[in-house]
Design a protein around this motif. Structure first.
Motif, PDB file in Angstrom:
ATOM      1  N   TRP A 234      -5.415   2.383   1.898  1.00  0.00           N
ATOM      2  CA  TRP A 234      -4.378   2.251   2.909  1.00  0.00           C
ATOM      3  C   TRP A 234      -4.794   1.330   4.053  1.00  0.00           C
ATOM      4  O   TRP A 234      -3.948   0.645   4.646  1.00  0.00           O
ATOM      5  CB  TRP A 234      -3.996   3.632   3.440  1.00  0.00           C
ATOM      6  N   LYS A 235      -6.067   1.267   4.358  1.00  0.00           N
ATOM      7  CA  LYS A 235      -6.519   0.392   5.451  1.00  0.00           C
ATOM      8  C   LYS A 235      -6.336  -1.085   5.116  1.00  0.00           C
ATOM      9  O   LYS A 235      -6.281  -1.922   6.018  1.00  0.00           O
ATOM     10  CB  LYS A 235      -7.987   0.690   5.789  1.00  0.00           C
TER      11      LYS A 235
ATOM     12  N   THR B  78       0.823  -1.215   0.000  1.00  0.00           N
ATOM     13  CA  THR B  78       0.000   0.000   0.000  1.00  0.00           C
ATOM     14  C   THR B  78       0.855   1.262   0.000  1.00  0.00           C
ATOM     15  O   THR B  78       0.328   2.374  -0.088  1.00  0.00           O
ATOM     16  CB  THR B  78      -0.955   0.035   1.212  1.00  0.00           C
ATOM     17  N   GLY B  79       2.183   1.108   0.079  1.00  0.00           N
ATOM     18  CA  GLY B  79       3.059   2.262   0.042  1.00  0.00           C
ATOM     19  C   GLY B  79       3.448   2.697  -1.364  1.00  0.00           C
ATOM     20  O   GLY B  79       4.183   3.673  -1.521  1.00  0.00           O
TER      21      GLY B  79
ATOM     22  N   GLY C  59       3.670   6.418   3.255  1.00  0.00           N
ATOM     23  CA  GLY C  59       3.548   4.970   3.410  1.00  0.00           C
ATOM     24  C   GLY C  59       4.560   4.426   4.405  1.00  0.00           C
ATOM     25  O   GLY C  59       4.258   3.500   5.171  1.00  0.00           O
TER      26      GLY C  59
ATOM     27  N   LEU D 275       3.305   4.951   7.841  1.00  0.00           N
ATOM     28  CA  LEU D 275       2.284   3.960   8.199  1.00  0.00           C
ATOM     29  C   LEU D 275       2.931   2.667   8.683  1.00  0.00           C
ATOM     30  O   LEU D 275       2.462   2.038   9.635  1.00  0.00           O
ATOM     31  CB  LEU D 275       1.373   3.681   7.001  1.00  0.00           C
TER      32      LEU D 275
ATOM     33  N   VAL E 213      -4.120   5.848   9.548  1.00  0.00           N
ATOM     34  CA  VAL E 213      -4.559   5.979   8.154  1.00  0.00           C
ATOM     35  C   VAL E 213      -5.252   7.315   7.934  1.00  0.00           C
ATOM     36  O   VAL E 213      -4.992   8.010   6.947  1.00  0.00           O
ATOM     37  CB  VAL E 213      -5.482   4.810   7.760  1.00  0.00           C
TER      38      VAL E 213
END
Length: 437
Positions: free
Chosen positions: A244-245, A209-210, A410, A413, A420
């Motif tokens: 992102w979740k 997701t990054g 990212g 995170l 998020v």
């Protein structure tokens, strides 16, 4: 050496002779104006910059040695950096008016540099110094921004997923067999658990997701490009938060490599240091991966990315890179001669194979003699034909900076320093600044 060498040399020489009285060079505002005449026998020195590693540098050395046999009057000084550092240096040079004469160029930066008058319009050289016969109209159109051609693609590539068969064997796990993103997450966890059981330092992959490209193909699966033709964002805060979740679980269950470990091996990635078994990236990265992995790693797997929605046209072919010329070069015709060689010469194809992607030029492809990896990439691009849609609009002016912001947030995170919701708020705020600066 190759059967078109004589034709190409004759074409270039004729073009230089025919245009010796007129040379175009960019001015600060991006226009073109007459400069001094060009003497094909004059000793000329050009600066050429590219991003890459020692493997790619050796390939350029081979290609430029062949270039100097044909054009002994043109000396080429080369320099290279990692991708982020390459663009940091170009930004500094652009502010001071000192860009290299010829540059490897990335599609995501083309609009930004073109609209700011930093790149030479190549139109006067197309069909003479720059041979266009080996390049399709679709390929040439990729380098057009507004009414100017400011880049010529060297090759095309597609988004894919590399895997490491040797590491998978150590973990006792089969190749990723396809599926959606949940299936991929489960597969990465299986790899990580298998490696732990075998006493091997290895995780299934990196937090996918990054990468903004994974968000892009997720949006394209819903029929939406990231940005409109007018350069406006085509996604909402809710879209990004949902994306992102999807990484919440893999960022905490150990399925993916930790950010601190990635910092320790930077500028290499977890994949080309044999710390992860998979990497979602552009398919032309394979040669660099094998070069960095070194002895003992002789093959890679290359499969399609996970599916967001069955039947979607989420993937596309893009230029793996382009070549461009600074608008302030003192030697535009010599620079165009070098650019033409780097794009079309079969000798360059022989030096690079598929390192820069599958060659876009027919004559360069003739010289490439694709190695097993190059053929694997060509076969991969054929295998995803049903998922290929139209390429998105030319990236917005600040796309390169937006992509880097996405990557850096990212990382936060993965570190757990942002939630998020905080990440989404920060990204939209910084994207708004970049789009309106």
């Amino acid at each position: 050496m190759f059967n078109i060498r004589t034709r190409r040399a004759a074409l270039a020489a004729a073009a230089v002779t025919a245009s010796a009285a007129l040379v175009l060079t960019g001015c600060a505002g991006g226009g073109s104006e007459p400069a001094a005449t060009y003497d094909p026998d004059e000793k000329v020195t050009l600066d050429f910059a590219f991003w890459g590693n020692d493997v790619r540098a050796e390939m350029y050395d081979e290609a430029l040695a062949a270039f100097n046999e044909e054009y002994p009057n043109i000396t080429v000084n080369t320099s290279f950096l990692g991708f982020p550092e390459f663009w940091e240096k170009r930004q500094t040079e652009a502010a001071g008016g000192g860009l290299p004469d010829v540059m490897q160029f990335d599609y995501s930066y083309l609009r930004h540099y073109s609209e700011n008058g930093l790149l030479l319009d190549l139109e006067p050289y197309l069909g003479n110094i720059i041979d266009t016969e080996p390049l399709s109209e679709e390929i040439l159109n990729i380098g057009v921004v507004g009414d100017e051609t400011t880049g010529i693609p060297t090759s095309t590539n597609a988004w894919g997923m590399y895997t490491n068969p040797a590491l998978l064997e150590q973990a006792g796990v089969e190749e990723f067999g396809g599926g959606d993103w949940d299936d991929y997450n489960a597969w990465m966890k299986e790899v990580t658990d298998g490696a732990d059981a075998a006493g091997v330092e290895l995780t299934g992959g990196t937090d996918w997701t990054g990468r903004i490209q994974n968000f892009e193909i997720s949006q394209r699966a819903d029929g939406e490009d990231l940005f409109t033709e007018e350069g406006e964002p085509n996604f909402t805060e809710e879209d990004l938060a949902a994306f992102w979740k999807q990484g919440d679980e893999i960022r905490t269950d150990g399925s993916v490599i930790g950010q601190q470990r990635l910092e320790e091996v930077y500028p290499l990635s977890g994949f080309d240091t044999a710390l992860t078994a998979s990497e979602l990236t552009w398919d032309n990265f394979g040669a660099s991966y094998l070069g960095n992995l070194g002895e003992g790693y002789t093959e890679l797997g290359l499969v399609a990315p996970p599916v967001t929605e069955e039947g979607a046209k989420d993937l596309y072919l893009k230029p793996s890179m382009l070549h461009s010329i600074s608008s302030t070069t003192d030697h535009p015709e010599a620079a165009a001669t070098l650019l033409n060689y780097l794009v079309n010469a079969p000798e360059v194809g022989a030096a690079f194979g598929s390192n820069r992607g599958i060659p876009a030029s027919e004559t360069q492809l003739e010289g490439a003699e694709l190695d097993p990896l190059g053929q694997q990439i060509a076969d991969y691009e054929a295998s995803i034909a049903d998922r290929l849609g139209d390429a998105p609009p030319v990236p917005v002016t600040s796309y390169g900076q937006i992509e880097e912001k996405f990557r850096l947030i990212g990382q936060e995170l993965v570190y757990g320093t942002l939630t998020v919701d905080e990440a989404v708020e920060q990204f939209f705020a910084e994207m708004d600044v970049l789009l309106n600066q």
